[in-house]
Design a protein around this motif. Structure first.
Motif, PDB file in Angstrom:
ATOM      1  N   TYR A   1       0.429   5.324  -3.023  1.00  8.86           N
ATOM      2  CA  TYR A   1       0.221   6.730  -2.511  1.00  8.86           C
ATOM      3  C   TYR A   1       1.517   7.474  -2.918  1.00  8.86           C
ATOM      4  O   TYR A   1       2.197   6.973  -3.517  1.00  8.86           O
ATOM      5  N   ARG A   2       1.482   8.928  -2.829  1.00  3.70           N
ATOM      6  CA  ARG A   2       2.654   9.799  -3.066  1.00  3.70           C
ATOM      7  C   ARG A   2       3.821   9.261  -2.342  1.00  3.70           C
ATOM      8  O   ARG A   2       3.804   8.764  -1.280  1.00  3.70           O
TER       9      ARG A   2
ATOM     10  N   LEU B   1      -8.700   4.843  -3.831  1.00  5.27           N
ATOM     11  CA  LEU B   1      -8.150   4.306  -2.629  1.00  5.27           C
ATOM     12  C   LEU B   1      -8.718   5.121  -1.659  1.00  5.27           C
ATOM     13  O   LEU B   1      -9.132   6.064  -1.759  1.00  5.27           O
TER      14      LEU B   1
ATOM     15  N   ASP C   1       4.334  10.371  -8.318  1.00  5.15           N
ATOM     16  CA  ASP C   1       3.453  11.025  -7.743  1.00  5.15           C
ATOM     17  C   ASP C   1       2.128  11.397  -8.744  1.00  5.15           C
ATOM     18  O   ASP C   1       0.971  11.422  -8.240  1.00  5.15           O
TER      19      ASP C   1
ATOM     20  N   ALA D   1       0.080   8.180  -9.060  1.00  2.85           N
ATOM     21  CA  ALA D   1      -0.363   7.969  -7.640  1.00  2.85           C
ATOM     22  C   ALA D   1      -1.786   8.984  -7.546  1.00  2.85           C
ATOM     23  O   ALA D   1      -2.880   8.629  -6.879  1.00  2.85           O
ATOM     24  N   ASP D   2      -1.455  10.125  -7.931  1.00  2.00           N
ATOM     25  CA  ASP D   2      -2.888  11.163  -7.801  1.00  2.00           C
ATOM     26  C   ASP D   2      -4.119  10.644  -8.842  1.00  2.00           C
ATOM     27  O   ASP D   2      -5.070  10.785  -8.485  1.00  2.00           O
TER      28      ASP D   2
ATOM     29  N   ALA E   1      -5.612   7.860  -6.829  1.00  2.00           N
ATOM     30  CA  ALA E   1      -6.039   8.350  -5.716  1.00  2.00           C
ATOM     31  C   ALA E   1      -7.630   8.052  -5.416  1.00  2.00           C
ATOM     32  O   ALA E   1      -8.123   7.756  -4.196  1.00  2.00           O
TER      33      ALA E   1
ATOM     34  N   TYR F   1      -6.139   9.704   2.067  1.00  2.00           N
ATOM     35  CA  TYR F   1      -4.991   9.647   2.642  1.00  2.00           C
ATOM     36  C   TYR F   1      -5.052  10.093   4.251  1.00  2.00           C
ATOM     37  O   TYR F   1      -5.095   9.791   5.234  1.00  2.00           O
TER      38      TYR F   1
ATOM     39  N   GLN G   1       0.574  -1.101   0.098  1.00  2.00           N
ATOM     40  CA  GLN G   1       0.069  -0.286   0.138  1.00  2.00           C
ATOM     41  C   GLN G   1       0.547   1.154  -0.018  1.00  2.00           C
ATOM     42  O   GLN G   1       0.387   2.376  -0.450  1.00  2.00           O
ATOM     43  N   TYR G   2       2.194   1.057   0.452  1.00  2.00           N
ATOM     44  CA  TYR G   2       2.643   2.629   0.598  1.00  2.00           C
ATOM     45  C   TYR G   2       3.199   3.064  -0.747  1.00  2.00           C
ATOM     46  O   TYR G   2       3.657   4.256  -0.800  1.00  2.00           O
TER      47      TYR G   2
ATOM     48  N   ALA H   1       4.622   9.521   1.384  1.00  2.00           N
ATOM     49  CA  ALA H   1       3.174   9.828   2.208  1.00  2.00           C
ATOM     50  C   ALA H   1       2.764   8.805   3.307  1.00  2.00           C
ATOM     51  O   ALA H   1       2.796   9.351   4.549  1.00  2.00           O
ATOM     52  N   LEU H   2       2.593   7.675   3.319  1.00  2.00           N
ATOM     53  CA  LEU H   2       2.473   6.751   4.260  1.00  2.00           C
ATOM     54  C   LEU H   2       3.311   6.472   5.359  1.00  2.00           C
ATOM     55  O   LEU H   2       2.888   6.429   6.437  1.00  2.00           O
TER      56      LEU H   2
END
Length: 572
Positions: free
Chosen positions: A221-222, A512, A502, A505-506, A509, A515, A217-218, A225-226
């Motif tokens: 995302y950007r 998901l 990124d 990932a956007d 998003a 965040y 999962q890391y 971020a996580l």
């Protein structure tokens, strides 16, 4: 992206309709002049009478196979693209056998798609077509080719065996050969599937030769971020651990804190401390709590630390809810019914609270459902968490919440009555019934002044746990790799186009868990220890700790023994 999946599905359907094999077929021998299959066709092509290469290729374009779509498919899944094109081109543009058919001067041998090519496509790429919702369009390699039902009625012709078929390979040699032997290039943060013993390393996190690196999962995302978010929640839980331990020691060691109902807060703070102390495991080594190896997450079966930490977290969560429920019931009995019934039932309370927590933990461990899937801690697996973890706790905490509401409703009603009555009336002028009512009002107001901290703490704990449950049920299931498969394919395609991580990932998003909501849910339950410390810690505790340390110093100095020896002279 939905249009792309639709076009891929249509393209698969076209493959079903065009590939086949016939012998001694009348028609034309044409040189291939198209562009779509230029990397696969370098032979004379057979076409039925009146049909041209442009018409055949126009059918492909009409179905959706143009150079843009082909580029996207090749970028996302190069080996599936190769197999798909082999099957499509060998069937759409069959090869003319140079050996003429005896006694048939106007006919030639025609070789259509190979059965082995069809089987390779289905075997290697069925998962992809399933992910995009196009599994119905995969060719049936055992059935007659649909197009031949029209050209060779009434039964058509089956896919042809090796040696008698149009065996096509990629002219550029890129991705040629069986898919199992292809050199797969996986875009960071994905890694090649090691395929131990010929099987995928993890069916949940691997697809078509590439695997998502653990923790999976890391990487969705950007960048970072996580890591940053969960580092913050880990620090919050660590602070909660310290504060809950201080509170536990206060109620454990200070003399006037070990009696009912303070003893209830003692055991509640112990449960919260156990709930927070599990953060020591990821603080020492976060990745070892999440990942067994580069791909596979930890479970109770492959990591003893995950099993121990998960068991502690499940036990502490259940016992926290249990002791919070006891606090609520005790407040209700004392405030509404003026009863201290629980003060004499501590054996029963301990049996229920600790036994209830142990039962939930034992069932989860016995079924092998403790694993890492979220944040930095092992817990019950997502698909079994409702039945093994959340529903059993809900069966206790939500009825307790209703009791809490009833308690506050009673307090509000009594307070309203008290404000409407005259407080200057002497008890001598009241009837016995009216005096009893006023006495109960005073009891209620005194009870709430004494136990408002327990009431506030119960409300805060229930709100935090409820918020986390709602997030878990509504949002967290979105992060399941099986749910995200089609979106992850788009994510990979975005990365292969050279777009920044990124940016990709956007685009992912919206599919998901948000965040901010994820970090808020984890941070809220992590802060329970801080909340109860703020609620229960007061100035009197500081003075009591001062007295306790003074008494310890007095005992250690030997003055107490000296005083006892002096007092013996006054004993008669």
């Amino acid at each position: 992206m939905a249009r792309f999946f639709t076009k891929v599905a249509a393209l698969a359907a076209l493959t079903l309709g065009l590939v086949g094999s016939i012998e001694a077929a009348p028609g034309n021998s044409l040189n291939y002049t198209g562009s779509i299959c230029k990397d696969y066709v370098d032979y004379p092509v057979w076409a039925p009478p009146g049909v041209t290469i442009a018409m055949l290729e126009g059918g492909l374009v009409k179905a959706g196979l143009n150079e843009t779509i082909l580029g996207s498919l090749k970028a996302a899944l190069p080996f599936c693209s190769n197999l798909f094109m082999i099957n499509t081109c060998s069937g759409t543009f069959p090869r003319i056998d140079p050996i003429p058919v005896p006694n048939r001067p106007n006919s030639v041998n025609v070789r259509f798609a190979c059965k082995s090519a069809c089987q390779s496509l289905v075997t290697e790429c069925a998962e992809y077509f399933t992910a995009v919702g196009a599994q119905a369009f995969l060719p049936n390699c055992e059935a007659p080719i649909l197009a031949t039902l029209q050209t060779v009625p009434p039964n058509g012709i089956l896919y042809q065996p090796d040696g008698e078929c149009n065996k096509v390979q990629s002219l550029s040699n890129a991705g040629a050969g069986p898919a199992n032997n292809l050199t797969v290039t996986c875009q960071h943060p994905f890694v090649a599937d090691p395929r131990p013993n010929g099987k995928t390393a993890n069916e949940q996190y691997c697809m078509l030769g590439c695997c998502m690196k653990c923790p999976a999962q890391y990487h969705l995302y950007r960048e970072g971020a996580l890591e940053k978010g969960f580092t913050i929640t880990n620090i919050i839980r660590a602070v909660s651990m310290v504060f809950s331990f201080i509170l536990f020691l206060s109620y454990c060691l200070l003399p006037d804190k070990r009696s009912h109902p303070s003893a209830l807060i003692l055991f509640f703070s112990l449960s919260v401390f156990l709930f927070s102390v599990v953060i020591i495991f990821p603080l020492v080594d976060t990745r070892s709590m999440q990942c067994f190896d580069e791909i596979n997450p930890t479970t109770q079966k492959n990591s003893l630390k995950c099993a121990i930490q998960g068991a502690m977290l499940i036990f502490a969560s259940a016992s926290t809810c249990a002791w919070c429920t006891v606090l609520i019931i005790n407040l209700h009995l004392h405030t509404v019914w003026n009863s201290a019934w629980l003060a004499k039932k501590y054996l029963m309370i301990h049996t229920i609270c600790w036994g209830y927590a142990a039962a939930i933990t034992g069932v989860a461990l016995g079924l092998g459902e403790v694993k890492w899937e979220f944040a930095t801690l092992c817990l019950v697996s997502q698909h079994r968490a409702p039945t093994l973890f959340f529903y059993p706790m809900a069966a206790m905490i939500f009825p307790a919440f209703l009791v809490h509401v009833a308690t506050f409703a009673h307090i509000a009603r009594i307070s309203a009555q008290a404000s409407g009555d005259s407080e200057t009336m002497s008890r001598s002028t009241l009837s016995a019934g009216a005096a009893a009512v006023i006495s109960h009002r005073r009891h209620v107001m005194m009870a709430i002044r004494i136990q408002w901290r327990a009431a506030l703490m119960a409300v805060c704990s229930i709100l935090a746990v409820t918020f986390y449950w709602l997030f878990y049920f509504i949002q967290l299931k979105k992060i399941n790799p099986a749910t995200l498969k089609d979106h992850i394919i788009h994510f990979v395609s975005c990365l292969k186009k050279g777009s920044p991580h990124d940016f990709c990932a956007d685009e992912l998003a919206p599919f998901l868990p948000p965040y901010g909501l994820m970090i808020a849910a984890e941070g809220l339950v992590s802060s329970i220890g801080i909340v109860i410390f703020i609620v229960f810690f007061k100035a009197t505790l500081v003075r009591e700790w001062g007295d306790w340390f003074s008494s310890i110093g007095y005992l250690c100095s030997g003055k107490r023994k000296q005083k006892k020896e002096q007092d013996q002279f006054f004993v008669i």
